[in-house]
Design a protein around this motif. Structure first.
Motif, PDB file in Angstrom:
ATOM      1  N   SER A  67      38.199  43.753  33.260  1.00 26.56           N
ATOM      2  CA  SER A  67      39.140  44.237  34.589  1.00 26.56           C
ATOM      3  C   SER A  67      38.929  45.787  34.929  1.00 26.56           C
ATOM      4  O   SER A  67      38.497  46.034  35.991  1.00 26.56           O
ATOM      5  CB  SER A  67      40.838  43.865  34.135  1.00 26.56           C
ATOM      6  OG  SER A  67      41.416  44.305  35.436  1.00 26.56           O
ATOM      7  N   SER A  71      36.626  46.953  38.268  1.00 23.72           N
ATOM      8  CA  SER A  71      37.454  47.738  39.436  1.00 23.72           C
ATOM      9  C   SER A  71      36.497  48.429  40.120  1.00 23.72           C
ATOM     10  O   SER A  71      36.825  48.278  41.420  1.00 23.72           O
ATOM     11  CB  SER A  71      38.479  48.544  38.771  1.00 23.72           C
ATOM     12  OG  SER A  71      39.420  47.641  38.034  1.00 23.72           O
ATOM     13  N   GLY A 122      40.776  42.124  37.673  1.00 22.04           N
ATOM     14  CA  GLY A 122      40.175  43.225  38.389  1.00 22.04           C
ATOM     15  C   GLY A 122      39.867  43.042  39.937  1.00 22.04           C
ATOM     16  O   GLY A 122      40.101  43.895  40.797  1.00 22.04           O
ATOM     17  N   ASP A 127      45.328  46.819  42.061  1.00 24.31           N
ATOM     18  CA  ASP A 127      44.404  47.741  42.738  1.00 24.31           C
ATOM     19  C   ASP A 127      43.730  47.067  43.871  1.00 24.31           C
ATOM     20  O   ASP A 127      43.370  47.878  44.961  1.00 24.31           O
ATOM     21  CB  ASP A 127      43.551  48.172  41.440  1.00 24.31           C
ATOM     22  CG  ASP A 127      44.344  49.066  40.580  1.00 24.31           C
ATOM     23  OD1 ASP A 127      45.047  49.771  40.917  1.00 24.31           O
ATOM     24  OD2 ASP A 127      44.205  48.536  39.316  1.00 24.31           O
ATOM     25  N   GLY A 345      39.215  52.036  42.892  1.00 28.91           N
ATOM     26  CA  GLY A 345      38.239  51.425  41.820  1.00 28.91           C
ATOM     27  C   GLY A 345      38.096  52.247  40.699  1.00 28.91           C
ATOM     28  O   GLY A 345      38.135  52.198  39.486  1.00 28.91           O
TER      29      GLY A 345
END
Length: 406
Positions: A67, A71, A122, A127, A345
């Motif tokens: 993950s 990102s 991810g 996020d 990220g």
């Protein structure tokens, strides 16, 4: 048809409230079928298969590593194409990972399932959702980000009982396959139909990389301080999530009391996010981050020095609740929407890698120094985070205001 007629006949774009609710629902299902899954399924899997419990749980750490590695790529893709296709892909990846777990006949296949789930996490958890909202709404995304975290805070409340029911009635393999079906029949349609297709044109994709190169000295310093704070915050929250009961029992509490006190963290998180929604929204997001690290530090300090841990866990839970908000809103406030997905990220990768590794390091520290040593390290790390955030506040004053396109 003329362009005007074609635009008039197009379906209306979902508004921020609809998008926030949609992403909130998929965050509950996403966290519940990935991040919160081992807490319920790990022991049944080990008991049924004979695989070592340490490896059953350790595969989850491999998923977190994946993950973190994906990102930055996820953020750049959202900047370029918008969040809709990325979030839809995350539903497919999580479904594929769950199906792999459910059908795994050997430990390597089970680990592969978690690697696939890591890619899905991810591409689809906080996020990615924050990057999607920032890409859509710019600085106005703050309220939507808070709303999504309010929904996400219910993930364990909703999915732990659901997971337990599915394991009891269908077995752990059936539970995994049901979650795969939920991703394909609920989360995927929500992402595809309710996340706006239109990508607001703020800058060309190449500008994201150019901005990263042109960040001035003070902005670079702010980025380092922010990244360091997020890494420390991730270490603390991941260690507490895994070792809280051990720390409480080391204070002389029996298991039932430790579990009851640990349950205070969740409501405190939700309550602090509601306060942020009603009161904190009027303040700069740096105030939210400051409050989060101070509350977490006070909570951990009280946990180390007083026998009654209730107030300590409420303070820690409140700080942890708004920490999730700050990690999405502070970068947007300091650096603007341009390249926001790529920035999220970049910041997420070291934080997620640290979150994957820190529970094992915490267990090692308990072995060599006892629970007290681990708690002392956590208090020191949290105090350091307060210093970093205060330095970030000073540095932020030297950053020229970021111009954001309407």
């Amino acid at each position: 048809m003329s362009p005007a007629d074609d635009a008039a006949s197009a379906p209306p774009t979902p508004g921020p409230r609809v998008v926030t609710t949609a992403l909130g629902i998929t965050q509950i299902l996403g966290f519940g079928s990935t991040y919160y899954l081992p807490a319920v399924l790990a022991k049944p899997i080990a008991a049924d298969t004979g695989w070592p419990l340490s490896l059953v749980v350790g595969a989850f750490s491999f998923g977190l590593l994946v993950s973190g590695l994906v990102s930055p790529h996820v953020g750049r893709t959202i900047d370029r194409f918008g969040g809709r296709p990325v979030l839809a892909a995350s539903s497919c990846l999580i479904a594929a990972g769950q199906a792999t777990l459910g059908l795994a006949g050997a430990l390597p296949v089970y680990v592969l399932g978690w690697l696939i789930l890591g890619a899905g996490m991810g591409a689809g958890l906080y996020d990615a959702a924050f990057a999607t909202l920032g890409r859509l709404y710019g600085e106005a995304a703050r309220r939507a980000i808070i709303g999504v975290t309010l929904w996400g805070g219910l993930a364990s409340t909703v999915c732990w009982p659901l997971s337990a029911y599915l394991v009891e009635t269908l077995g752990w393999r059936g539970a995994c396959l049901v979650y795969a079906a939920i991703q394909l029949t609920v989360s995927l349609p929500i992402h595809w139909l309710l996340v706006p297709r239109r990508v607001p044109v703020v800058e060309h994709a190449r500008d994201t990389q150019a901005d990263e190169v042109r960040i001035d000295r003070w902005r670079r310093r702010a980025l380092v301080l922010l990244g360091g704070g997020l890494v420390i915050g991730s270490v603390i929250t991941s260690v507490i999530a895994v070792h809280l009961l051990t720390l409480l029992q080391a204070r002389g509490l029996d298991l039932a009391t430790a579990v009851a006190l640990g349950a205070l963290v969740g409501p405190a998180q939700v309550a602090s996010r509601m306060v942020e929604m009603t009161v904190g929204i009027r303040l700069h997001p740096l105030w939210t981050m400051t409050a989060s690290v101070v509350l977490m530090t006070l909570g951990l300090l009280l946990l180390a020095v007083i026998p009654q841990a209730g107030i300590a866990l409420v303070l820690y839970g409140a700080g942890n609740g708004v920490y999730s908000i700050a990690r999405g809103t502070v970068p947007l406030a300091l650096f603007g929407r341009r390249g926001y997905g790529a920035l999220i990220g970049r910041l997420a990768m070291p934080a997620l890698l640290a979150a994957a590794l820190s529970p094992s390091l915490g267990a090692y520290l308990i072995e060599i120094g006892g629970p007290g040593a681990l708690l002392g390290v956590l208090v020191a790390a949290s105090a350091l985070n307060v210093v970093l955030v205060l330095a970030l506040r000073v540095t932020a004053k030297r950053i020229a205001p970021v111009e954001v396109s309407p």
